[in-house]
Design a protein around this motif. Structure first.
Motif, PDB file in Angstrom:
ATOM      1  N   HIS A   1      -8.995  95.331  66.309  1.00 22.88           N
ATOM      2  CA  HIS A   1      -8.865  94.084  65.563  1.00 22.88           C
ATOM      3  C   HIS A   1      -7.391  93.711  65.379  1.00 22.88           C
ATOM      4  O   HIS A   1      -7.067  92.853  64.560  1.00 22.88           O
ATOM      5  CB  HIS A   1      -9.538  94.206  64.188  1.00 22.88           C
ATOM      6  N   ASP A   2      -6.511  94.366  66.125  1.00 23.92           N
ATOM      7  CA  ASP A   2      -5.077  94.087  66.033  1.00 23.92           C
ATOM      8  C   ASP A   2      -4.664  93.265  67.253  1.00 23.92           C
ATOM      9  O   ASP A   2      -4.858  93.699  68.395  1.00 23.92           O
ATOM     10  CB  ASP A   2      -4.299  95.415  66.000  1.00 23.92           C
ATOM     11  N   PRO A   3      -4.126  92.070  67.058  1.00 20.77           N
ATOM     12  CA  PRO A   3      -3.778  91.200  68.194  1.00 20.77           C
ATOM     13  C   PRO A   3      -2.757  91.840  69.149  1.00 20.77           C
ATOM     14  O   PRO A   3      -2.679  91.457  70.319  1.00 20.77           O
ATOM     15  CB  PRO A   3      -3.207  89.943  67.524  1.00 20.77           C
ATOM     16  N   ARG A   4      -1.997  92.820  68.681  1.00 27.23           N
ATOM     17  CA  ARG A   4      -0.998  93.468  69.545  1.00 27.23           C
ATOM     18  C   ARG A   4      -1.638  94.396  70.573  1.00 27.23           C
ATOM     19  O   ARG A   4      -1.023  94.707  71.601  1.00 27.23           O
ATOM     20  CB  ARG A   4      -0.011  94.280  68.695  1.00 27.23           C
ATOM     21  N   THR A   5      -2.887  94.831  70.308  1.00 30.99           N
ATOM     22  CA  THR A   5      -3.471  95.884  71.145  1.00 30.99           C
ATOM     23  C   THR A   5      -4.847  95.532  71.712  1.00 30.99           C
ATOM     24  O   THR A   5      -5.456  96.362  72.389  1.00 30.99           O
ATOM     25  CB  THR A   5      -3.611  97.186  70.320  1.00 30.99           C
ATOM     26  N   LEU A   6      -5.339  94.343  71.463  1.00 32.82           N
ATOM     27  CA  LEU A   6      -6.695  93.977  71.890  1.00 32.82           C
ATOM     28  C   LEU A   6      -6.898  94.141  73.392  1.00 32.82           C
ATOM     29  O   LEU A   6      -7.964  94.584  73.845  1.00 32.82           O
ATOM     30  CB  LEU A   6      -6.994  92.525  71.483  1.00 32.82           C
ATOM     31  N   ALA A   7      -5.873  93.760  74.177  1.00 31.32           N
ATOM     32  CA  ALA A   7      -6.019  93.802  75.644  1.00 31.32           C
ATOM     33  C   ALA A   7      -5.596  95.130  76.244  1.00 31.32           C
ATOM     34  O   ALA A   7      -5.680  95.314  77.460  1.00 31.32           O
ATOM     35  CB  ALA A   7      -5.194  92.681  76.277  1.00 31.32           C
ATOM     36  N   ASN A   8      -5.190  96.070  75.423  1.00 27.70           N
ATOM     37  CA  ASN A   8      -4.706  97.339  75.961  1.00 27.70           C
ATOM     38  C   ASN A   8      -5.863  98.154  76.537  1.00 27.70           C
ATOM     39  O   ASN A   8      -6.897  98.297  75.896  1.00 27.70           O
ATOM     40  CB  ASN A   8      -4.007  98.133  74.850  1.00 27.70           C
ATOM     41  N   PRO A   9      -5.719  98.685  77.763  1.00 27.44           N
ATOM     42  CA  PRO A   9      -6.827  99.433  78.395  1.00 27.44           C
ATOM     43  C   PRO A   9      -7.208 100.703  77.646  1.00 27.44           C
ATOM     44  O   PRO A   9      -8.350 101.145  77.743  1.00 27.44           O
ATOM     45  CB  PRO A   9      -6.286  99.756  79.788  1.00 27.44           C
TER      46      PRO A   9
ATOM     47  N   PRO B   1       8.885 103.195  62.438  1.00 18.52           N
ATOM     48  CA  PRO B   1       7.516 103.526  62.827  1.00 18.52           C
ATOM     49  C   PRO B   1       6.730 102.296  63.282  1.00 18.52           C
ATOM     50  O   PRO B   1       6.925 101.188  62.771  1.00 18.52           O
ATOM     51  CB  PRO B   1       6.920 104.117  61.544  1.00 18.52           C
ATOM     52  N   TRP B   2       5.831 102.505  64.250  1.00 19.11           N
ATOM     53  CA  TRP B   2       4.960 101.438  64.761  1.00 19.11           C
ATOM     54  C   TRP B   2       3.524 101.856  64.477  1.00 19.11           C
ATOM     55  O   TRP B   2       3.051 102.869  64.999  1.00 19.11           O
ATOM     56  CB  TRP B   2       5.184 101.248  66.258  1.00 19.11           C
ATOM     57  N   LEU B   3       2.838 101.108  63.601  1.00 18.44           N
ATOM     58  CA  LEU B   3       1.531 101.511  63.088  1.00 18.44           C
ATOM     59  C   LEU B   3       0.450 100.521  63.498  1.00 18.44           C
ATOM     60  O   LEU B   3       0.607  99.308  63.337  1.00 18.44           O
ATOM     61  CB  LEU B   3       1.580 101.610  61.554  1.00 18.44           C
ATOM     62  N   VAL B   4      -0.658 101.079  64.033  1.00 16.92           N
ATOM     63  CA  VAL B   4      -1.860 100.298  64.325  1.00 16.92           C
ATOM     64  C   VAL B   4      -3.020 101.024  63.662  1.00 16.92           C
ATOM     65  O   VAL B   4      -3.416 102.118  64.084  1.00 16.92           O
ATOM     66  CB  VAL B   4      -2.107 100.177  65.843  1.00 16.92           C
ATOM     67  N   THR B   5      -3.576 100.444  62.613  1.00 13.56           N
ATOM     68  CA  THR B   5      -4.652 101.128  61.870  1.00 13.56           C
ATOM     69  C   THR B   5      -6.026 100.883  62.475  1.00 13.56           C
ATOM     70  O   THR B   5      -6.925 101.714  62.348  1.00 13.56           O
ATOM     71  CB  THR B   5      -4.652 100.675  60.400  1.00 13.56           C
ATOM     72  N   ASP B   6      -6.226  99.713  63.139  1.00 18.79           N
ATOM     73  CA  ASP B   6      -7.513  99.404  63.769  1.00 18.79           C
ATOM     74  C   ASP B   6      -7.226  98.569  65.016  1.00 18.79           C
ATOM     75  O   ASP B   6      -7.124  97.345  64.973  1.00 18.79           O
ATOM     76  CB  ASP B   6      -8.417  98.638  62.807  1.00 18.79           C
ATOM     77  N   ALA B   7      -7.060  99.265  66.132  1.00 15.68           N
ATOM     78  CA  ALA B   7      -6.565  98.616  67.347  1.00 15.68           C
ATOM     79  C   ALA B   7      -7.498  97.539  67.873  1.00 15.68           C
ATOM     80  O   ALA B   7      -7.047  96.574  68.498  1.00 15.68           O
ATOM     81  CB  ALA B   7      -6.349  99.684  68.431  1.00 15.68           C
TER      82      ALA B   7
END
Length: 384
Positions: free
Chosen positions: A97-105, A89-95
């Motif tokens: 503030h998550d460095p993996r998803t900050l730039a995601n549109p 599983p790939w989990l993002v609880t707060d996108a």
């Protein structure tokens, strides 16, 4: 302007795409089985959106999208493209503030994605096709039990994909076997026809060598009989080139060939009364086999007159073969006959989707067999 970071690809991406194509799932119509899974996933995890996604070369396509109108998004903007790089599983609880998803549109843009949990759709041979994922525009936490629940539902999705693949392979194998049997049948028909014509040619040559003798006449008669057999064979085994044929013309020519082949002298008559309906060649071929069996059986058991009738019957077609033979036993039952002929007839009637009945014929005082079946025909000659 938001910058989009290039999506990382798996080292075996080309192989993975081959596996995606193996399942033939991309751009297929909606399927209730997958829609039920996404509805259950959204309900159990309390999210507004749940998706079954397949990651293509340049897009993420949604096989099912509960709570979302979009059918696909670009691959470089979807979190599923990152989720398939994981084994679990790939989990993002707060996108936000998550460095993996900050730039995601999807996170920085109008949609405002803040929560994402995706479980890869993992094949038995080690490839990830896409994900079963749940999304929300609010941050949230999940329990291990909820993650396990989504993992189990992802396995259900894969089970559905494997069943679908197995069904497609089974159909393909059956079609291949059927095509092979058709090719073999055509080859046998071709060789039979060639052999019959070769025999006719040899007998004709021998007859010519004997001049006007009585032996020459007998050989000529034998050649004519064999030629008639070839014609009957050709009518029964209609080629694929003809899609529809005139039923009346077909039955007249078939019975003329049977008459030449089976009848000796003028003591036996085979008559045809047929309405000219345009039927599919596949149906006429089966009718030809039925007529051949019924006429041959009637003459075999002493009939001197056989009548073949074909006409519309309500919204269906009716074929009747009657004779002036000695009739059938009182306890005759087509379903209990052990002979090959009746088994062939009942099987052909079943293939036509029709019904078979018999009764005493009031005109010829023998037996009448009646087959009623739905037509497959062109629009040239509608049933009336």
């Amino acid at each position: 302007m938001t910058m989009i970071t290039p999506v990382e690809l798996a080292p075996n991406e080309s192989l993975r795409m081959n596996i995606v194509r193996r399942y033939s799932i991309l751009d297929t119509p909606p399927d209730g089985a997958f829609d039920r899974v996404t509805a259950i996933a959204a309900r159990l995890l309390g999210t507004p959106v749940a998706i079954v996604s397949i990651v293509d070369t340049d897009r993420i396509w949604f096989k099912s999208h509960h709570g979302l109108d979009a059918q696909q998004i670009p691959r470089d903007s979807g979190l599923c493209a990152s989720a398939i790089l994981q084994s679990g599983p790939w989990l993002v609880t707060d996108a936000r503030h998550d460095p993996r998803t900050l730039a995601n549109p999807l996170v920085a843009g109008e949609f405002g994605l803040q929560f994402y949990l995706g479980v890869p759709l993992h094949t038995h041979d080690g490839f990830n096709l896409g994900t079963l994922c749940v999304l929300d525009t609010q941050p949230r936490t999940v329990t291990q039990e909820q993650i396990d629940t989504l993992t189990d539902l992802a396995s259900v999705v894969m089970d559905q994909l494997e069943l679908r693949l197995s069904a497609m392979r089974s159909i393909a194998e059956k079609e291949a076997a059927l095509n092979h049997s058709h090719l073999m049948a055509e080859e046998i028909d071709h060789r039979v026809m060639n052999s019959l014509h070769l025999i006719v040619s040899m007998l004709s040559i021998q007859s010519a060598q004997l001049g006007h003798s009585e032996a020459a006449k007998e050989i000529s008669r034998a050649a004519a009989k064999i030629f008639a057999v070839a014609n009957v064979h050709q009518h029964i085994n209609i080629g694929k080139a003809a899609t529809t044929l005139d039923s009346a013309d077909y039955l007249v020519q078939l019975c003329a060939g049977l008459s030449t082949m089976l009848v000796c002298g003028d003591q036996v008559a085979i008559s045809v009364q047929a309405v000219p309906l345009s039927l599919a060649s596949e149906q006429l071929s089966q009718l030809g086999l039925i007529v051949n069996e019924l006429v041959t059986n009637a003459l075999k058991y002493g009939a001197s007159k056989v009548k073949v009738q074909f006409a519309p019957y309500q919204d269906q077609c009716c074929l009747t073969v009657s004779d002036n033979g000695r009739g059938l036993p009182a306890d005759f039952d087509v379903n209990k006959m052990s002979g090959l002929g009746m088994k062939v007839i009942t099987s052909l009637v079943k293939n036509l989707g029709g019904s078979l009945s018999h009764e005493r014929d009031t005109d010829l005082s023998g037996t009448a067999f009646r087959i009623i079946f739905p037509p497959m025909m062109s629009s040239r000659h509608p049933l009336s």
